[in-house]
Design an enzyme around this catalytic site. Structure first.
Site, PDB file in Angstrom:
ATOM      1  N   HIS A 256       0.830  -1.204   0.000  1.00 52.28           N
ATOM      2  CA  HIS A 256       0.000   0.000   0.000  1.00 52.28           C
ATOM      3  C   HIS A 256       0.865   1.255   0.000  1.00 52.28           C
ATOM      4  O   HIS A 256       1.774   1.385   0.802  1.00 52.28           O
ATOM      5  CB  HIS A 256      -0.931  -0.012   1.213  1.00 52.28           C
ATOM      6  CG  HIS A 256      -1.929   1.083   1.202  1.00 52.28           C
ATOM      7  ND1 HIS A 256      -2.303   1.741   2.332  1.00 52.28           N
ATOM      8  CD2 HIS A 256      -2.647   1.655   0.188  1.00 52.28           C
ATOM      9  CE1 HIS A 256      -3.205   2.663   2.037  1.00 52.28           C
ATOM     10  NE2 HIS A 256      -3.425   2.632   0.730  1.00 52.28           N
TER      11      HIS A 256
ATOM     12  N   TYR B 222       5.972  14.422 -22.005  1.00 53.34           N
ATOM     13  CA  TYR B 222       5.283  14.296 -20.708  1.00 53.34           C
ATOM     14  C   TYR B 222       4.342  13.099 -20.645  1.00 53.34           C
ATOM     15  O   TYR B 222       3.332  13.134 -19.939  1.00 53.34           O
ATOM     16  CB  TYR B 222       4.553  15.597 -20.354  1.00 53.34           C
ATOM     17  CG  TYR B 222       5.476  16.795 -20.412  1.00 53.34           C
ATOM     18  CD1 TYR B 222       6.461  16.977 -19.453  1.00 53.34           C
ATOM     19  CD2 TYR B 222       5.379  17.704 -21.458  1.00 53.34           C
ATOM     20  CE1 TYR B 222       7.332  18.056 -19.522  1.00 53.34           C
ATOM     21  CE2 TYR B 222       6.240  18.786 -21.535  1.00 53.34           C
ATOM     22  CZ  TYR B 222       7.213  18.952 -20.567  1.00 53.34           C
ATOM     23  OH  TYR B 222       8.085  20.019 -20.644  1.00 53.34           O
ATOM     24  N   ALA B 223       4.674  12.033 -21.346  1.00 55.29           N
ATOM     25  CA  ALA B 223       3.889  10.802 -21.291  1.00 55.29           C
ATOM     26  C   ALA B 223       4.466   9.920 -20.189  1.00 55.29           C
ATOM     27  O   ALA B 223       5.121   8.907 -20.437  1.00 55.29           O
ATOM     28  CB  ALA B 223       3.893  10.096 -22.637  1.00 55.29           C
ATOM     29  N   ASN B 224       4.238  10.354 -18.951  1.00 49.68           N
ATOM     30  CA  ASN B 224       4.768   9.676 -17.771  1.00 49.68           C
ATOM     31  C   ASN B 224       3.717   9.727 -16.677  1.00 49.68           C
ATOM     32  O   ASN B 224       2.964  10.696 -16.574  1.00 49.68           O
ATOM     33  CB  ASN B 224       6.019  10.401 -17.243  1.00 49.68           C
ATOM     34  CG  ASN B 224       7.070  10.604 -18.299  1.00 49.68           C
ATOM     35  OD1 ASN B 224       7.671   9.660 -18.775  1.00 49.68           O
ATOM     36  ND2 ASN B 224       7.288  11.858 -18.677  1.00 49.68           N
TER      37      ASN B 224
END
Length: 132
Positions: free
Chosen positions: A20, A121-123
């Protein structure tokens, strides 16, 4: 041979070990990998596999309670912004931070899964939820 879940042995291992609030990153091919953070490199060629496809396969086998994106995706990558909106619709809390803060937070991740994505910014940082 596995019948269900993620077939990539390294990703399956990482997902099975997540607790978690632990985090993992799904990254484009340009995101720097901090020293000491494991990298599972899936990149085959520019654009392959893509960010959205890898994210979909991970989310199919991972309980996500929170996702963090770079604020810059709002103006530079509408497809990633649409993905963030879709996560919110499915009950995932979504936060946006500066790209500099995003890279700092990557240092705390258990793993970075590097895709072949070549759009800016594909993160995303995914934080583990619980299934009970």
């Amino acid at each position: 041979m596995k019948k269900l879940g993620h077939l990539n042995r390294d990703i399956a291992r990482v997902l099975a070990g997540m607790g978690h609030t632990d985090s993992l990153v799904i990254a484009d091919c340009g995101l720097p990998i901090p020293p000491g953070v494991e990298c599972i490199d899936l990149a085959l060629a520019l654009g392959e596999p893509g960010f959205a496809r890898v994210l979909d396969t991970v989310l199919a086998d991972f309980q996500c309670e929170r996702a963090v994106f770079a604020d810059e995706c709002r103006s530079h990558n509408p497809a990633v912004l649409d993905i963030a909106a879709g996560l919110m619709q499915h009950g995932v809390a979504v936060d946006f931070v500066s790209h500099a803060q995003f890279k700092q937070r990557c240092q705390e991740a258990k793993v970075i899964i590097r895709t072949g994505e070549c759009t800016p910014y594909a993160n995303v940082i995914l934080h583990s939820g619980v299934i009970f």
